[in-house]
Design a protein around this motif. Structure first.
Motif, short mmCIF file in Angstrom:
data_model
loop_
_atom_site.label_atom_id
_atom_site.label_comp_id
_atom_site.label_asym_id
_atom_site.label_seq_id
_atom_site.Cartn_x
_atom_site.Cartn_y
_atom_site.Cartn_z
N ILE A 250 -2.44 7.40 6.78
CA ILE A 250 -2.20 7.05 5.38
C ILE A 250 -3.12 7.91 4.53
O ILE A 250 -4.35 7.92 4.74
N PRO B 113 5.55 4.98 -6.34
CA PRO B 113 5.56 3.52 -6.19
C PRO B 113 6.33 2.84 -7.31
O PRO B 113 6.26 3.24 -8.47
N ARG C 281 0.83 -1.21 0.00
CA ARG C 281 0.00 0.00 0.00
C ARG C 281 0.86 1.25 0.00
O ARG C 281 0.47 2.27 -0.60
N LEU C 282 2.00 1.21 0.69
CA LEU C 282 2.84 2.41 0.80
C LEU C 282 4.14 2.29 0.00
O LEU C 282 5.10 2.99 0.28
N ASN D 184 -5.42 8.33 -2.32
CA ASN D 184 -4.88 8.70 -3.63
C ASN D 184 -5.98 9.25 -4.53
O ASN D 184 -6.06 8.90 -5.72
N HIS E 136 1.67 9.41 -6.20
CA HIS E 136 2.64 9.11 -5.15
C HIS E 136 1.89 8.63 -3.89
O HIS E 136 0.89 9.23 -3.50
N ASN E 137 2.39 7.58 -3.29
CA ASN E 137 1.87 7.16 -2.00
C ASN E 137 2.42 8.08 -0.92
O ASN E 137 3.59 8.50 -0.99
#
Length: 289
Positions: A230, A257, A44-45, A233, A205-206
């Protein structure tokens, strides 16, 4: 020297997808840490693999340090808010991180290093971030740089925000380290109570925010101390708007990512299981730097 700049504006802020409290673990030879970014969040990140927060004024919580251990396939970024940590590696490199300083290490094809406290009392507090390397760079030569606090670029905005730029570029200010593959942005921000900070972020971008002092409000949602937010997006968002409910300090970390497979075995992070088997074999055979 702190540059004085005008604030930038975000038209549509990213929201908070979820809050994460992390988990307390023992690492190294018995150092107590809060693992904020854990393994299940790696995809996820992406490109970030781990974020550890450590902080104690009890020597027993940190004095054993992190004796010699190997790494391959990623980068470590150690940000020491308070304290002294000595680094030594198998290539003969040595450095000391002190109050407010950063050590950026590229493990690349393999390095064995140690991180040991150079204090027997007092507060030790900081963070270690693991940043993945693109597949094409995983076997690069090991590299590291010690960056004293006074060498970190910083700026202040007319909204009251004070920002230290560890990596990446924002508001026209480029940080101490830049990486093309993952384009990491790593900021330490101080906001007085009631002040706000608009931060433009690249689409795709995460990104996450970690509040380590005070309490924040991100797009209307409260982010308490010692929580990671978090960020979503949302396709129509051009950044994030952060307000301080009280005098606060926080990290903002974002990156492009890699969208590559992640294969991890402890301190080795590669793309395939076969590469992991090779990493273990190379380490046991003494082929690391």
């Amino acid at each position: 020297m702190t540059q004085q700049l005008k604030a930038e504006s975000v038209t549509k802020s990213r929201g908070v997808e979820r809050l994460v409290g992390g988990q307390f673990v023992m690492d190294g030879a018995g150092v107590k840490i809060n693992r904020v970014l854990t393994g299940p969040l790696q995809r996820r990140l992406d490109p970030f693999l781990m974020l550890d927060a450590f902080g104690s004024d009890k020597a027993g919580d940190y004095i054993a340090g992190f004796p010699s251990h190997p790494h391959r396939g990623f980068e470590t970024v150690t940000y020491m808010l308070t304290g002294r940590m000595r680094h030594r590696d198998s290539a003969g490199n040595e450095g000391l991180i002190t109050n407010g300083g950063v050590q950026w290490m590229t493990a690349g094809r393999g390095v064995v290093h140690s991180e040991m406290p150079e204090q027997e009392e007092g507060l030790m507090e900081g963070f270690q971030l693991w940043l993945n390397l693109p597949a094409k760079d995983k076997m690069t030569e090991p590299w590291y740089r010690d960056i004293p606090n006074e060498a970190l670029p910083r700026f202040a905005l007319d909204t009251g925000a004070s920002v230290q730029v560890i990596a990446g570029t924002t508001h026209g200010v480029t940080g101490a380290v830049v990486r093309e593959g993952t384009e990491p942005l790593y900021l330490d921000v101080h906001l007085p109570a009631g002040a706000s900070f608009d931060l433009p972020l690249p689409a795709g971008h995460n990104a996450f925010v970690y509040a380590y002092r005070g309490e924040l409000v991100v797009d209307g949602k409260a982010v308490p101390q010692a929580r990671m937010a978090i960020l979503d997006n949302a396709a129509d968002a051009d950044g994030v708007r952060i307000k301080a409910a009280q005098d606060s300090r926080f990290l903002v970390i974002a990156g492009r990512p890699l969208k590559e497979p992640i294969a991890q075995y402890g301190p080795f992070v590669m793309n395939t299981e076969q590469e992991l088997f090779q990493a273990v074999e190379d380490f046991r055979a003494g082929r690391f730097a």
